[in-house]
Design a protein around this motif. Structure first.
Motif, PDB file in Angstrom:
ATOM      1  N   ASP A   1       0.830  -1.209   0.000  1.00  0.00           N
ATOM      2  CA  ASP A   1       0.000   0.000   0.000  1.00  0.00           C
ATOM      3  C   ASP A   1       0.865   1.259   0.000  1.00  0.00           C
ATOM      4  OD1 ASP A   1      -2.276  -1.547  -0.011  1.00  0.00           O
ATOM      5  OD2 ASP A   1      -2.613  -1.376   2.166  1.00  0.00           O
ATOM      6  N   GLU A   2       1.935   1.255   0.790  1.00  0.00           N
ATOM      7  CA  GLU A   2       2.835   2.410   0.821  1.00  0.00           C
ATOM      8  C   GLU A   2       3.529   2.588  -0.522  1.00  0.00           C
ATOM      9  OE1 GLU A   2       4.034   2.320   5.560  1.00  0.00           O
ATOM     10  OE2 GLU A   2       5.182   1.115   4.132  1.00  0.00           O
ATOM     11  N   ARG A   3       3.946   1.479  -1.135  1.00  0.00           N
ATOM     12  CA  ARG A   3       4.614   1.555  -2.437  1.00  0.00           C
ATOM     13  C   ARG A   3       3.664   2.141  -3.487  1.00  0.00           C
ATOM     14  NH1 ARG A   3       9.207  -0.291  -3.254  1.00  0.00           N
ATOM     15  NH2 ARG A   3       9.101  -1.916  -1.683  1.00  0.00           N
ATOM     16  N   ALA A   4       2.397   1.729  -3.454  1.00  0.00           N
ATOM     17  CA  ALA A   4       1.413   2.265  -4.402  1.00  0.00           C
ATOM     18  C   ALA A   4       1.218   3.760  -4.183  1.00  0.00           C
ATOM     19  CB  ALA A   4       0.089   1.520  -4.265  1.00  0.00           C
ATOM     20  N   ALA A   5       1.169   4.192  -2.931  1.00  0.00           N
ATOM     21  CA  ALA A   5       1.019   5.617  -2.617  1.00  0.00           C
ATOM     22  C   ALA A   5       2.229   6.404  -3.089  1.00  0.00           C
ATOM     23  CB  ALA A   5       0.786   5.811  -1.121  1.00  0.00           C
ATOM     24  N   ILE A   6       3.438   5.835  -2.923  1.00  0.00           N
ATOM     25  CA  ILE A   6       4.671   6.488  -3.361  1.00  0.00           C
ATOM     26  C   ILE A   6       4.674   6.641  -4.870  1.00  0.00           C
ATOM     27  CG2 ILE A   6       7.179   6.179  -3.580  1.00  0.00           C
ATOM     28  CD1 ILE A   6       7.005   4.781  -0.766  1.00  0.00           C
ATOM     29  N   GLU A   7       4.277   5.597  -5.575  1.00  0.00           N
ATOM     30  CA  GLU A   7       4.245   5.644  -7.046  1.00  0.00           C
ATOM     31  C   GLU A   7       3.223   6.667  -7.527  1.00  0.00           C
ATOM     32  OE1 GLU A   7       3.621   1.572  -8.168  1.00  0.00           O
ATOM     33  OE2 GLU A   7       5.689   1.003  -7.662  1.00  0.00           O
TER      34      GLU A   7
ATOM     35  N   SER B   1       2.294   9.347  -5.884  1.00  0.00           N
ATOM     36  CA  SER B   1       2.859  10.647  -5.560  1.00  0.00           C
ATOM     37  C   SER B   1       3.939  11.055  -6.549  1.00  0.00           C
ATOM     38  CB  SER B   1       3.455  10.605  -4.151  1.00  0.00           C
ATOM     39  OG  SER B   1       4.134  11.785  -3.854  1.00  0.00           O
ATOM     40  N   GLU B   2       4.797  10.113  -6.933  1.00  0.00           N
ATOM     41  CA  GLU B   2       5.858  10.402  -7.904  1.00  0.00           C
ATOM     42  C   GLU B   2       5.296  10.671  -9.280  1.00  0.00           C
ATOM     43  OE1 GLU B   2       8.457   7.042  -7.513  1.00  0.00           O
ATOM     44  OE2 GLU B   2       9.459   7.888  -5.744  1.00  0.00           O
TER      45      GLU B   2
END
Length: 163
Positions: free
Chosen positions: A151-157, A159-160
């Motif tokens: 979930d954090e990785r998806a949010a980071i992607e 955001s980027e």
């Protein structure tokens, strides 16, 4: 310490002195803002002993770091090369200071602040050493690529990607 009660009393005295004949009004106290010193990331290369030091110059930052780390003023047990590795004279050539403008005014940086500033910190989840190239700031935490959840990785992607 300036309390609300102190400020009200000071205002009353100032107003009262202006009402008295022949008495000049008291000037309100001028509180100068503390001078903000630049932030420096100080430590030794290849080590995770870096700290943020606020000082005017890089040399002053290294000097403060050496003192805070407990290095003595002189060699106590020199090695064959003449260096002891335990005094400020020997460590001065090894310790470095790099300007960290992202940390100006930040006197208690979180692990996430270190990563956001492009610096390194240990992962808050597994304890491995990491830096901005292999970790992410998740709130106040630093999380290495292995510890970031899906979930954090998806949010980071997102955001980027600017979404």
């Amino acid at each position: 310490m300036m309390t609300r009660r102190f400020l009200l009393a000071a205002a009353a005295v100032t107003a009262g002195s202006a009402a008295l004949p022949g008495m000049p009004a008291l000037a309100a106290p001028v509180l100068a803002a503390p001078k903000q010193l630049p932030a420096w990331a100080v430590g030794t290369p290849e080590q995770f002993n870096w700290r943020i030091v606020h000082a005017q110059t890089a040399e002053a930052a290294v000097g403060r770091w050496l003192a805070d780390e407990g290095y003595s003023d002189g060699c106590e047990d020199p090695e064959p090369d003449g260096r002891c590795g335990m005094c400020d004279a020997c460590m001065n050539g090894y310790a470095e200071a790099h300007r960290a403008p992202e940390m100006d005014g930040n006197f208690a940086p979180t692990p996430g602040d270190w990563i956001r500033a492009g610096l390194g910190h240990t992962c808050c989840r597994c304890g491995d050493e990491s830096d901005a190239s292999n970790a992410h700031a998740i709130g106040d935490e630093a999380a290495c690529n292995y510890c970031v959840t899906d979930d954090e990785r998806a949010a980071i992607e997102r955001s980027e990607a600017g979404q």
